[in-house]
Write a protein that holds these residues in place. Structure first.
Motif, PDB file in Angstrom:
ATOM      1  N   ILE A 246      -9.745  -0.969 -14.442  1.00 43.92           N
ATOM      2  CA  ILE A 246      -9.891  -0.954 -12.984  1.00 43.92           C
ATOM      3  C   ILE A 246      -8.562  -1.292 -12.322  1.00 43.92           C
ATOM      4  O   ILE A 246      -8.165  -0.675 -11.324  1.00 43.92           O
ATOM      5  CB  ILE A 246     -10.993  -1.938 -12.545  1.00 43.92           C
ATOM      6  CG1 ILE A 246     -12.353  -1.470 -13.082  1.00 43.92           C
ATOM      7  CG2 ILE A 246     -11.040  -2.076 -11.026  1.00 43.92           C
ATOM      8  CD1 ILE A 246     -13.462  -2.501 -12.931  1.00 43.92           C
ATOM      9  N   LEU A 247      -7.846  -2.269 -12.883  1.00 49.51           N
ATOM     10  CA  LEU A 247      -6.540  -2.642 -12.342  1.00 49.51           C
ATOM     11  C   LEU A 247      -5.564  -1.464 -12.423  1.00 49.51           C
ATOM     12  O   LEU A 247      -4.887  -1.139 -11.439  1.00 49.51           O
ATOM     13  CB  LEU A 247      -5.974  -3.831 -13.106  1.00 49.51           C
ATOM     14  CG  LEU A 247      -4.540  -4.232 -12.735  1.00 49.51           C
ATOM     15  CD1 LEU A 247      -4.471  -4.753 -11.308  1.00 49.51           C
ATOM     16  CD2 LEU A 247      -4.003  -5.272 -13.712  1.00 49.51           C
ATOM     17  N   ALA A 248      -5.478  -0.834 -13.580  1.00 45.58           N
ATOM     18  CA  ALA A 248      -4.536   0.276 -13.762  1.00 45.58           C
ATOM     19  C   ALA A 248      -4.847   1.411 -12.796  1.00 45.58           C
ATOM     20  O   ALA A 248      -3.936   2.000 -12.192  1.00 45.58           O
ATOM     21  CB  ALA A 248      -4.581   0.767 -15.208  1.00 45.58           C
ATOM     22  N   ASP A 249      -6.135   1.728 -12.614  1.00 47.22           N
ATOM     23  CA  ASP A 249      -6.526   2.799 -11.698  1.00 47.22           C
ATOM     24  C   ASP A 249      -6.203   2.426 -10.255  1.00 47.22           C
ATOM     25  O   ASP A 249      -5.781   3.274  -9.458  1.00 47.22           O
ATOM     26  CB  ASP A 249      -8.024   3.097 -11.841  1.00 47.22           C
ATOM     27  CG  ASP A 249      -8.369   3.725 -13.189  1.00 47.22           C
ATOM     28  OD1 ASP A 249      -7.454   4.239 -13.861  1.00 47.22           O
ATOM     29  OD2 ASP A 249      -9.559   3.679 -13.567  1.00 47.22           O
ATOM     30  N   THR A 250      -6.396   1.156  -9.915  1.00 44.03           N
ATOM     31  CA  THR A 250      -6.110   0.697  -8.554  1.00 44.03           C
ATOM     32  C   THR A 250      -4.614   0.768  -8.255  1.00 44.03           C
ATOM     33  O   THR A 250      -4.202   1.210  -7.174  1.00 44.03           O
ATOM     34  CB  THR A 250      -6.615  -0.754  -8.371  1.00 44.03           C
ATOM     35  OG1 THR A 250      -8.036  -0.783  -8.554  1.00 44.03           O
ATOM     36  CG2 THR A 250      -6.284  -1.284  -6.994  1.00 44.03           C
ATOM     37  N   ILE A 251      -3.804   0.341  -9.206  1.00 40.32           N
ATOM     38  CA  ILE A 251      -2.347   0.409  -9.014  1.00 40.32           C
ATOM     39  C   ILE A 251      -1.898   1.862  -8.854  1.00 40.32           C
ATOM     40  O   ILE A 251      -1.101   2.191  -7.958  1.00 40.32           O
ATOM     41  CB  ILE A 251      -1.625  -0.263 -10.198  1.00 40.32           C
ATOM     42  CG1 ILE A 251      -1.876  -1.779 -10.170  1.00 40.32           C
ATOM     43  CG2 ILE A 251      -0.132   0.032 -10.160  1.00 40.32           C
ATOM     44  CD1 ILE A 251      -1.339  -2.510 -11.377  1.00 40.32           C
ATOM     45  N   LYS A 252      -2.426   2.735  -9.684  1.00 39.14           N
ATOM     46  CA  LYS A 252      -2.066   4.161  -9.614  1.00 39.14           C
ATOM     47  C   LYS A 252      -2.434   4.741  -8.255  1.00 39.14           C
ATOM     48  O   LYS A 252      -1.621   5.428  -7.610  1.00 39.14           O
ATOM     49  CB  LYS A 252      -2.777   4.921 -10.735  1.00 39.14           C
ATOM     50  CG  LYS A 252      -2.525   6.422 -10.724  1.00 39.14           C
ATOM     51  CD  LYS A 252      -3.324   7.106 -11.829  1.00 39.14           C
ATOM     52  CE  LYS A 252      -3.150   8.620 -11.770  1.00 39.14           C
ATOM     53  NZ  LYS A 252      -3.954   9.308 -12.833  1.00 39.14           N
ATOM     54  N   ASP A 253      -3.651   4.472  -7.791  1.00 35.77           N
ATOM     55  CA  ASP A 253      -4.121   5.034  -6.523  1.00 35.77           C
ATOM     56  C   ASP A 253      -3.398   4.412  -5.328  1.00 35.77           C
ATOM     57  O   ASP A 253      -3.138   5.094  -4.331  1.00 35.77           O
ATOM     58  CB  ASP A 253      -5.631   4.836  -6.381  1.00 35.77           C
ATOM     59  CG  ASP A 253      -6.431   5.643  -7.398  1.00 35.77           C
ATOM     60  OD1 ASP A 253      -5.852   6.557  -8.016  1.00 35.77           O
ATOM     61  OD2 ASP A 253      -7.623   5.342  -7.587  1.00 35.77           O
ATOM     62  N   SER A 254      -3.075   3.127  -5.416  1.00 35.96           N
ATOM     63  CA  SER A 254      -2.346   2.469  -4.333  1.00 35.96           C
ATOM     64  C   SER A 254      -0.934   3.036  -4.213  1.00 35.96           C
ATOM     65  O   SER A 254      -0.436   3.284  -3.108  1.00 35.96           O
ATOM     66  CB  SER A 254      -2.290   0.955  -4.566  1.00 35.96           C
ATOM     67  OG  SER A 254      -3.571   0.379  -4.496  1.00 35.96           O
ATOM     68  N   GLN A 255      -0.295   3.251  -5.344  1.00 37.25           N
ATOM     69  CA  GLN A 255       1.047   3.832  -5.318  1.00 37.25           C
ATOM     70  C   GLN A 255       1.017   5.247  -4.755  1.00 37.25           C
ATOM     71  O   GLN A 255       1.921   5.639  -3.997  1.00 37.25           O
ATOM     72  CB  GLN A 255       1.636   3.811  -6.721  1.00 37.25           C
ATOM     73  CG  GLN A 255       1.983   2.407  -7.224  1.00 37.25           C
ATOM     74  CD  GLN A 255       2.446   2.391  -8.672  1.00 37.25           C
ATOM     75  OE1 GLN A 255       2.209   3.343  -9.434  1.00 37.25           O
ATOM     76  NE2 GLN A 255       3.087   1.303  -9.079  1.00 37.25           N
ATOM     77  N   ALA A 256      -0.025   6.011  -5.097  1.00 38.34           N
ATOM     78  CA  ALA A 256      -0.144   7.367  -4.565  1.00 38.34           C
ATOM     79  C   ALA A 256      -0.320   7.350  -3.047  1.00 38.34           C
ATOM     80  O   ALA A 256       0.085   8.296  -2.354  1.00 38.34           O
ATOM     81  CB  ALA A 256      -1.317   8.085  -5.225  1.00 38.34           C
ATOM     82  N   ALA A 257      -0.915   6.272  -2.533  1.00 37.28           N
ATOM     83  CA  ALA A 257      -1.105   6.123  -1.090  1.00 37.28           C
ATOM     84  C   ALA A 257       0.066   5.409  -0.426  1.00 37.28           C
ATOM     85  O   ALA A 257      -0.011   5.067   0.769  1.00 37.28           O
ATOM     86  CB  ALA A 257      -2.409   5.362  -0.819  1.00 37.28           C
ATOM     87  N   ASN A 258       1.139   5.166  -1.192  1.00 43.81           N
ATOM     88  CA  ASN A 258       2.343   4.473  -0.688  1.00 43.81           C
ATOM     89  C   ASN A 258       2.025   3.068  -0.166  1.00 43.81           C
ATOM     90  O   ASN A 258       2.604   2.622   0.824  1.00 43.81           O
ATOM     91  CB  ASN A 258       3.022   5.303   0.403  1.00 43.81           C
ATOM     92  CG  ASN A 258       3.590   6.598  -0.130  1.00 43.81           C
ATOM     93  OD1 ASN A 258       4.221   6.612  -1.191  1.00 43.81           O
ATOM     94  ND2 ASN A 258       3.353   7.692   0.578  1.00 43.81           N
ATOM     95  N   ILE A 259       1.106   2.400  -0.841  1.00 45.10           N
ATOM     96  CA  ILE A 259       0.752   1.025  -0.486  1.00 45.10           C
ATOM     97  C   ILE A 259       1.401   0.078  -1.486  1.00 45.10           C
ATOM     98  O   ILE A 259       1.231   0.226  -2.700  1.00 45.10           O
ATOM     99  CB  ILE A 259      -0.779   0.824  -0.488  1.00 45.10           C
ATOM    100  CG1 ILE A 259      -1.427   1.673   0.608  1.00 45.10           C
ATOM    101  CG2 ILE A 259      -1.136  -0.649  -0.299  1.00 45.10           C
ATOM    102  CD1 ILE A 259      -2.950   1.638   0.583  1.00 45.10           C
ATOM    103  N   ILE A 260       2.155  -0.886  -0.959  1.00 47.65           N
ATOM    104  CA  ILE A 260       2.735  -1.931  -1.811  1.00 47.65           C
ATOM    105  C   ILE A 260       1.708  -3.044  -1.913  1.00 47.65           C
ATOM    106  O   ILE A 260       1.430  -3.750  -0.928  1.00 47.65           O
ATOM    107  CB  ILE A 260       4.051  -2.460  -1.217  1.00 47.65           C
ATOM    108  CG1 ILE A 260       5.067  -1.327  -1.073  1.00 47.65           C
ATOM    109  CG2 ILE A 260       4.615  -3.577  -2.098  1.00 47.65           C
ATOM    110  CD1 ILE A 260       6.325  -1.731  -0.319  1.00 47.65           C
TER     111      ILE A 260
END
Length: 450
Positions: free
Chosen positions: A347-361
């Protein structure tokens, strides 16, 4: 049925009137719900404990493939698990308290104590009293009578709350058990974690009230009832939170804290936690708090954000509104990745991937809640480790489990000459197997102090 056992449905309906522009499940808590006295809490707590023992424990013992479970504690040396199994009011184990849970052929679980005294109506005793040696001998006799194939005991290298059997008691148990049954002792680790992380329907119906109380007291603290800009300090607000909860007969499970982000601080982008402590609160400040309480045996962990208006302001600056929206978007990315059977690390890895795709730090450090604030279950990131967490992060996500949806986002604030700021959010929610529901809504608007 207790009057609070119907509350959860009303909380789940709170998002139905929100406009399309707002994030779902947003809620401003404007009233403090009625809070039961210590005496009034006994009945609903005992109903919940009995319900769990009757209906949840048999399923979990079957899932863990245990025929018997031993929970052994000594007076004043009790572990946290003990208090989740016994009725109220129970202040301590009596001398040495031996609780036995034995699976019957029909799948139900017989429970009793091999102790000097019964424990309420939940645990009749099968020992008439005598010496310590006779007590342990009686336990050995009972085990031989039941002849379990796998006997769970609370020992664990990796999970603190599953490691409650002390070395001394473990040695006593092995000393009196026949060798045949000593070989059948196994760790009850999986059972303990599932017992502690799983919330029953009755608990989920009252959990929103505990979270509502926490959020309402934060709203009180982050208002002009408590804060006079230029006078009140962050320490003053911390102690207001602590003393207000104590006044309500709710002791926080950690000392509340408050910090300030201020224009001109200019923290580096990579600073882990932005905000300073022991400051006088001034107009234009961003304030943040973290509080946790336990009520009706359900624990909360909540972080919220506030803004102190300047004389020429009537609302939060646009940049801060946008920052809160980024925080809420990060929450949605995280909770959209909650899927039964995934590990916390996945869940963490997927969240980091999706957040980066949305340009969210962002930084994600979400943990289970329940009988304690940092409960066992899947760890979804740590503030000091945004990679896999061994053991705890490998635990899978199950339905009917509660989490502190905790983390932060960083943005540059135009109104502060593009200074980096941090929105730190933590809101309590249940995963029902398909969707995440915030137990008392979530913060989507800044607390305003004038």
């Amino acid at each position: 049925m207790h009057k609070f056992f119907g509350l959860f449905g009303a909380v789940l309906g709170l998002s139905t009137s929100l406009s399309a522009q707002e994030f779902t499940q947003g809620r401003e808590v404007t009233e403090l719900p009625d809070i039961l006295s210590f005496k009034e809490r006994v009945e609903p707590i005992n109903q919940m404990v009995t319900d769990r023992l009757d209906n949840l424990l048999p399923k979990l013992m079957d899932e863990a493939d245990l025929d018997m479970w031993l929970v052994i504690n000594r007076e004043y040396g009790e572990d946290k698990l003990f208090y989740t199994l016994v009725p109220q009011p129970t202040f301590a184990a009596r001398r040495t308290t031996l609780l036995v849970f034995s699976k019957k052929p029909d799948g139900s679980v017989e429970r009793f104590s091999v102790s000097r005294y019964p424990i309420g109506d939940l645990y009749p005793t099968v020992w008439k009293g005598g010496s310590k040696e006779e007590q342990w001998q009686r336990l050995a006799e009972v085990i031989a009578e039941k002849d379990p194939k796998r006997i769970g005991i609370n020992i664990s290298e990796d999970w603190a709350l599953a490691d409650g059997l002390s070395v001394g008691l473990h040695n006593q148990l092995k000393k009196y058990l026949p060798r045949k049954y000593e070989k059948r002792l196994v760790s009850a680790e999986n059972l303990v974690i599932r017992w502690l992380e799983t919330r029953s329907d009755k608990e989920l119906n009252v959990y929103p009230q505990a979270v509502t109380i926490a959020r309402r007291v934060i709203a009180e603290a982050f208002s002009n009832k408590v804060i006079t800009p230029g006078v009140t300090t962050t320490t003053d607000v911390e102690w207001y939170l602590r003393e207000r909860f104590e006044e309500l007969q709710l002791r926080p499970w950690f000392q509340p804290y408050v910090n300030i982000q201020r224009r001109g601080d200019n923290p580096p982008k990579d600073e882990v936690f932005m905000g300073k402590y022991n400051r006088v609160i001034l107009p234009g400040d961003i304030i943040h708090t973290d509080v946790g309480i336990c009520y009706l045996n359900q624990c909360t962990d909540t972080q919220e954000m506030g803004y102190v208006l300047k004389l020429n302001e009537t609302d939060v600056p646009t940049g801060l509104k946008n920052a809160m929206s980024v925080g809420n978007r990060w929450q949605d990315i995280l909770t959209d990745n909650f899927k039964t059977g995934l590990t916390g690390n996945q869940i963490l890895a997927d969240t980091i991937k999706d957040s980066q795709a949305a340009n969210i730090i962002s930084s994600t450090y979400t943990h289970p809640l329940g009988f304690v604030g940092h409960a066992p279950g899947p760890t979804i990131g740590m503030w000091d480790n945004q990679g896999p967490t061994p053991i705890q992060g490998d635990w899978k996500l199950y339905p009917n489990t509660v989490y502190a949806i905790e983390g932060n986002i960083k943005v540059q604030l135009p109104e502060w000459d593009n200074q980096w700021i941090q929105v730190k959010l933590e809101q309590d929610a249940v995963f029902d197997g398909k969707q995440v529901w915030y137990l008392a809504g979530r913060q989507t608007k800044w607390h305003l102090i004038r």
